[in-house]
Each structure stands twice: as C-alpha cells, then as structure tokens.
Design an enzyme around this catalytic site. Structure first.
Site, PDB file in Angstrom:
ATOM      1  N   HIS A 207      -3.970   0.683  -2.947  1.00 28.26           N
ATOM      2  CA  HIS A 207      -4.052  -0.474  -2.062  1.00 28.26           C
ATOM      3  C   HIS A 207      -3.001  -1.512  -2.457  1.00 28.26           C
ATOM      4  CE1 HIS A 207      -8.398   0.293  -0.510  1.00 28.26           C
ATOM      5  NE2 HIS A 207      -7.872   1.423  -0.966  1.00 28.26           N
TER       6      HIS A 207
ATOM      7  N   CYS B 199     -11.268  -3.221  -3.443  1.00 25.58           N
ATOM      8  CA  CYS B 199     -10.304  -4.051  -4.171  1.00 25.58           C
ATOM      9  C   CYS B 199     -10.994  -5.200  -4.899  1.00 25.58           C
ATOM     10  CB  CYS B 199      -9.242  -4.579  -3.213  1.00 25.58           C
ATOM     11  SG  CYS B 199      -8.027  -3.326  -2.744  1.00 25.58           S
TER      12      CYS B 199
ATOM     13  N   ASN C  54       0.825  -1.204   0.000  1.00 25.00           N
ATOM     14  CA  ASN C  54       0.000   0.000   0.000  1.00 25.00           C
ATOM     15  C   ASN C  54       0.863   1.261   0.000  1.00 25.00           C
ATOM     16  OD1 ASN C  54       0.650  -0.818   2.732  1.00 25.00           O
ATOM     17  ND2 ASN C  54      -0.808   0.681   3.495  1.00 25.00           N
TER      18      ASN C  54
ATOM     19  N   GLU D 274       0.437   5.494   0.606  1.00 24.34           N
ATOM     20  CA  GLU D 274      -0.339   6.656   1.032  1.00 24.34           C
ATOM     21  C   GLU D 274       0.503   7.913   0.838  1.00 24.34           C
ATOM     22  OE1 GLU D 274      -2.497   4.068   4.619  1.00 24.34           O
ATOM     23  OE2 GLU D 274      -1.174   5.765   5.094  1.00 24.34           O
TER      24      GLU D 274
ATOM     25  N   CYS E  19     -10.924  -5.747   0.807  1.00 27.15           N
ATOM     26  CA  CYS E  19     -12.040  -4.815   0.979  1.00 27.15           C
ATOM     27  C   CYS E  19     -12.885  -4.805  -0.299  1.00 27.15           C
ATOM     28  CB  CYS E  19     -11.535  -3.412   1.293  1.00 27.15           C
ATOM     29  SG  CYS E  19     -10.669  -2.602  -0.073  1.00 27.15           S
TER      30      CYS E  19
ATOM     31  N   GLU F 155      -3.284  -4.669  -2.974  1.00 29.74           N
ATOM     32  CA  GLU F 155      -3.755  -5.531  -4.061  1.00 29.74           C
ATOM     33  C   GLU F 155      -3.576  -4.840  -5.411  1.00 29.74           C
ATOM     34  OE1 GLU F 155      -6.551  -6.423  -0.515  1.00 29.74           O
ATOM     35  OE2 GLU F 155      -5.278  -4.795  -1.239  1.00 29.74           O
TER      36      GLU F 155
END
Length: 310
Positions: free
Chosen positions: A102, A132, A89, A91, A129, A104
């Site tokens: 993300h 994804c 991930n 950010e 989630c 994935e």
C-alpha cells in the site's frame, strides 16, 4: 482537527510539479539540507503543502491490477529541518493480492530504509484502510502520528492515528516494547554462516540485521540486482497482527518502484539472508519473485546472531 482555510503562506509560491520532478529524480526523498524551500517550511505551511504533493507521489505508483494509483508522503525530522519520503502503491501481476504494497506502507518503508528514526506526519489521499491503520500502529510514537488528507471544499484534515484506531491491538498487547523505526541500534549483529565476499549478500545481511521481527526474531533482508547494474535492498517488517507484515522482498520491490525507472530494466538476481531458526520467508518470496522476475531463483543464506557464535 479540521482546517477550514488555507494560509496565505510561502507554500502557495511553491511549484508542486517541479517538486514532483525532483522527487522522482531522487527516488522519492527530499531533505531540507538540499532543498532551501523545505528549510523554511513551518508546521502550518507543511499541512498546506502535503496534499498538493500527493499527485506527485501517486505518479510513482504501479497498479496494473486495480488501475488505481495512490500516493503517500511520510514526514521525518523537525520543523525547519524536514525530510519528505514519498510512497506509492505497488501491485504485481500474477501474484496474490497479499503481495501488494500500500502507498502508506511504501512511504514508511522509504523512511525506514533511509534510517529515519521517527515519522511525525503521513499525507494520504483519503482516510487509510484498516489494514494500513494496523500497520502504522507499529511505528515509534504511533499514538501521536498525524494523518493528513484533503477534505471537502479544499480543506485539509489532520487526525491522530489513535483516533482512527480505538482500542488498538499492538506491540504492548503482546508484551513487546520495540517499535518499527528507531529500533535497530539495540539489535545483535547478524553474521553469515558462509563468509564468501559478495556485495549482494552483504547488503542483504545488513538489511536482515536492521529488520524488525520482535515477534518471531526471524530477521531477514533481501537484495535485488538488476540488468542495469543497480541493487535494491529491503528489510522484513513484522506486525503484531501478523498479516500486515511486509516481507524483505516486498520492501525491496517497493524501493525499486520508487527509483527512477529505466526502460527494459529487469531483476536478474534475488538474494535472501535470514536468521537461522524455525521461521523462513523463502516459500513466500519464491512465489513473489516467480511473478515479479520469472526465471530468477531466490538464493537463500542463513545468518546467526554474532553473540551466539563460538
């Protein structure tokens, strides 16, 4: 499918930490042609090994907002000829949460940017989630994609994506037959309206040509140059539900995040090439780059489909 026990296999002798170090050195890509242990890995061994490698993938994460590192590993190729693509991930401070990539998505982008035609498995730290799941449903053979994550008591759980996304909304719902991965060969080539020689623009143009935009045809590619002389390239990836789409700059930043890190390295130039039309990523990417690389202005160039040029 729940696997209740691990096999007494060759995977038990594999040093996951050594693999982690090598994966970091190689930008998160391991190929059977270069890794003898990977050439001997069968399907059962693969399911045993993938969860053990997730901490290595998570070590590539950049999560200054959540502080929550997540890793993922996409598997390409066939049995005894595997290719592993690590993802983590990402950010970005001072950018909206929608700019996050993300784990994935990162693993899939890594496979895609290495022209992997199909992913058979995706290892993750937990069930994905909803965001994804929607993103993954855009892939070639999405219905048979197997998601693998650690279960309780050391077990390994493997589930097909279709069982986690019933009555899915996807490309076919909108009459689109293209799929992310394995789609680029059918796309018309893009050519720049301005033909000046510029390596960054050349890379961004190639990325735009191979990008995935079956809903808007707003193909786009991005190239990021750094102070260390490196270049990171990304393609635009659309989604039938739109919101899980990834901009060309997000995929370029995801690739940069997976590369071996160099202290003090920063982005010094951002080039965006887009197919001329009514859709542009420039405002979104400009805001993203303002956060990721303050002071670097996005250079935008338009391209046409070659068949349409006179």
């Amino acid at each position: 499918m729940i696997r209740d026990e691990r096999t007494a296999s060759a995977t038990l002798a594999i040093d996951a930490e050594e693999i982690a170090v090598r994966a970091r050195e190689l930008g998160g890509v391991l190929r059977a042609q270069d890794e003898p242990w990977l050439r001997s890995l069968g399907d059962r061994d693969l399911l045993d090994l993938l969860p053990r490698l997730l901490p290595a993938a998570a070590s590539l994460a950049t999560a200054p907002i959540s502080g929550f590192d997540v890793g993922a590993i996409a598997v390409g190729g066939a049995e005894f000829d595997r290719r592993l693509y690590f993802g983590a991930n990402l950010e970005i401070v001072r950018a909206g949460l929608s700019s996050a990539v993300h784990a994935e998505q990162s693993a899939i982008v890594n496979a895609w940017m290495h022209d992997e035609p199909r992913v058979s498995h995706l290892a993750i730290s937990a069930a994905p989630c909803g965001y994804c799941r929607q993103f993954l449903y855009e892939l070639v053979a999405a219905e048979s994609l197997k998601l693998v994550w650690p279960g309780e008591g050391g077990r390994v759980e493997a589930r097909e994506l279709r069982t986690l996304l019933p009555e899915a909304f996807g490309p076919e719902t909108l009459g689109v037959h293209a799929r992310l991965l394995g789609h680029a060969s059918a796309l018309p080539k893009l050519v720049l309206q301005d033909s000046r020689d510029d390596p960054a623009r050349g890379h961004a143009l190639e990325a735009a040509t191979k990008s995935y935009a079956p809903y808007t045809n707003g193909r786009a590619g991005c190239a990021l140059e750094t102070s260390a002389g490196r270049m990171f390239v990304g393609r635009y990836a659309e989604n039938a539900a739109y919101n899980p789409s990834l901009s060309a700059a997000q995929t370029a930043l995801a690739m940069m995040n997976l590369a071996p890190r160099r202290q003090g390295e920063r982005i010094t130039r951002a080039v965006l090439v887009e197919r001329a039309g009514s859709v542009t990523q420039l405002p979104t990417i400009a805001c993203l780059m303002e956060a990721a690389a303050p002071g670097v202005e996005v250079e935008r160039f338009e391209a046409d489909e070659a068949a349409s040029r006179q």
